[in-house]
Each structure stands twice: as structure tokens, then as C-alpha cells.
Design a protein around this motif. Sequence first.
Motif: not given
Length: 339
Positions: A252-271
Motif C-alpha cells: 500500500v505504502r509503495t503504491l500510494e507513494s508511486a501514485g502521488r505524482d501520477a498524471p491524469e489517466g494513470k494510477k502510478v508512475v515508476p518510483f
Amino acid sequence: MQTSDFDYHLPVERIAQIAIDPRHASRLLVLNRKTGTRGHTHFWDIDQFLCKGDLLVINKTRVIPARVFAKKSTGGRVQLLFLKKILPMEWEVLVGGKKMVTGQRVQLGKDIEGEVVQVLDGPGRIIRFSQPVEEELARIGQMPLPPYIHTHLDNPERYQTVYAKEPGSAAAPTAGLHFTPELIEKLKSLGIDFVELTLHVGLDTFAPVTEKNPAEHIIHTEWCQLDKEAADKVNKTSTKGGKIIAVGTTSVRTLESAGRDAPEGKKVVPFEGPTDLFILPGFQFKVVDAMVTNFHLPKSSLIMLVSAFAGRDLIMETYQEAIQLEYRFYSFGDAMLIL
């Protein structure tokens, strides 16, 4: 909101001392956070609550045998608990001995020398070694079981997930301990997929929050990584309507960290890097749709995280029901699926 809002009484006999065999025979409490309904089954039957196209996100970190005894230059013995690699030959450790001041030297095994280069709070130290220590830890180290487990662990692999690959944790991502190769194959055959990430778990994960107001707590940082391939799989699954199911609070912590800077239309970006994300009630989840988790310690950041996901009152009610029904708690305990 106060830290005491996340306190509860757990009878000592509910703390699991040994792991269930087989792993997937542990009990599973299924909580629907929208309806508040609860069901009870076994982990092997988790597929009954998942759908084809769903994605289980697992943490592939591996616990290092981090508890060792070293010899001080003065001749005394000192216990070291390796927490985190700072540089290739520098580690943050907890010391269980006196006079471990800056400049104190220690001998690890036959060939490795170390020197205390920084004194941290309490028993924390930074020690610089003469060479990498991983092979020596594998040879002489002991598994760093949590302090509430008092039974000897005959097989250290029982405190590893079956998919553990990347050494670096001081504690296991315990929600993953319920999976077996047979269950993983069963789920894949039903069209339920898996993807891996890494978060190296530190002991601070289990430490209680001591501040009266949990928002004033300074959360520990942990190194994590969601690579591009995994991020693409998460985004693709979400686009197709599948649920993103985090296995454990570390995922959870990793996914939500990777989601903080995700652009519109994406859940996550590489982190990749340290995360200081502290998830408290009121947090807006961007990525995680469901969660597999164990039962957590009172007043810990982990029970606050699951309360943020399902609601504090519902979690505390659920914990009381689990206690009444004699679920097994903590690292070697039973599991909960929060939908």
C-alpha cells in the motif's frame, strides 16, 4: 483524532507464536468497507472474493538474518541488529551493549572489522565495515523475529514469503506469509495476476506511535521501488477495470507513494527511493482498491493505515470480533481481506 483512538486490548493468548502449516490454511476475515459486513473463511479460498483481471501486488523483499553477536576491541561481546544499508559498507544498526561510542571497533566473524562512525538516538549507530557484510550475515546471523514472538523458529524460511528475492528487510511483509506456490498457481489459473514491487521493511514499522496526536508523529522512511514494468501493469489493470489489491501495508505504502505524482489517466508512475508517506484517516487513496493485511499492534502506524482505508470505527469493531472469534494476531497470525 488521538493516538488512543487506535488502542485496544489483546489477550496475550491471541498473539500467534508459530506459523500455520500449510501457510494458506490460516483463517481469513473478509471485510466489506462499503457495507460493513464481515465473513469468515480460510486463506485458500481468497479467490472467491477476487475476479478475473484483478491484480495482486506483492512485496518481494527478503528478510536478512540481521541479528548477530560481534566482539568489541576491548574483548567484550555486543549484539548487533542490522537495520538498513546506508552505503555498500555502512549500516545503521541497533546495539545491545555498552560503551559503543564513536571510534569503537568490533570484529564480525573472522575477517570483517567495523568502526562506529556515528551515534544515533538511543541504541542506534552507524558502523562502517572493512568489507561487505551480507555473506557473513547469511553465515552467522539469526532471524530478527519481533519481540512478541517467544517460540524458537526452527525453520527461518517460515519468516520469509515464498516469493522473497531482494535481501534488505529487518522484518517480514507478513501479509504475504499466507501465500503458497499452490495458491499462487490456483489464482493465476483463474485469471488473477501478480506483480512485484520492493519495500525494505524497517523495525520502526511495528513501533507504537507515542505522540498524543498521531499527526505529530514523524514517520519512519523506508526504501521502496515500483519499476516501469510493474507500474505499466498496474495502470493497464486499472484501465481494464481490474482491482488493484495490495498484499500488505508495505505494498500500500509503495503504491500510494508511486501514485502521488501520477498524471491524469494513470494510477502510478515508476518510483524508487525513500518514502515518508504516513497514511492516517482522511487520506485519499488513489491506487489501492482492496487490501490483504494481518492484524496489527495497538497504536501503530499500521492500524492507522488500515483505519484510513476502511474507517476507524469499522476496523475497531472488526478487531473486537476477531478477538472474540479467537483469530490469531500479528506476524504469524491470520489475515484480513478488506474490499
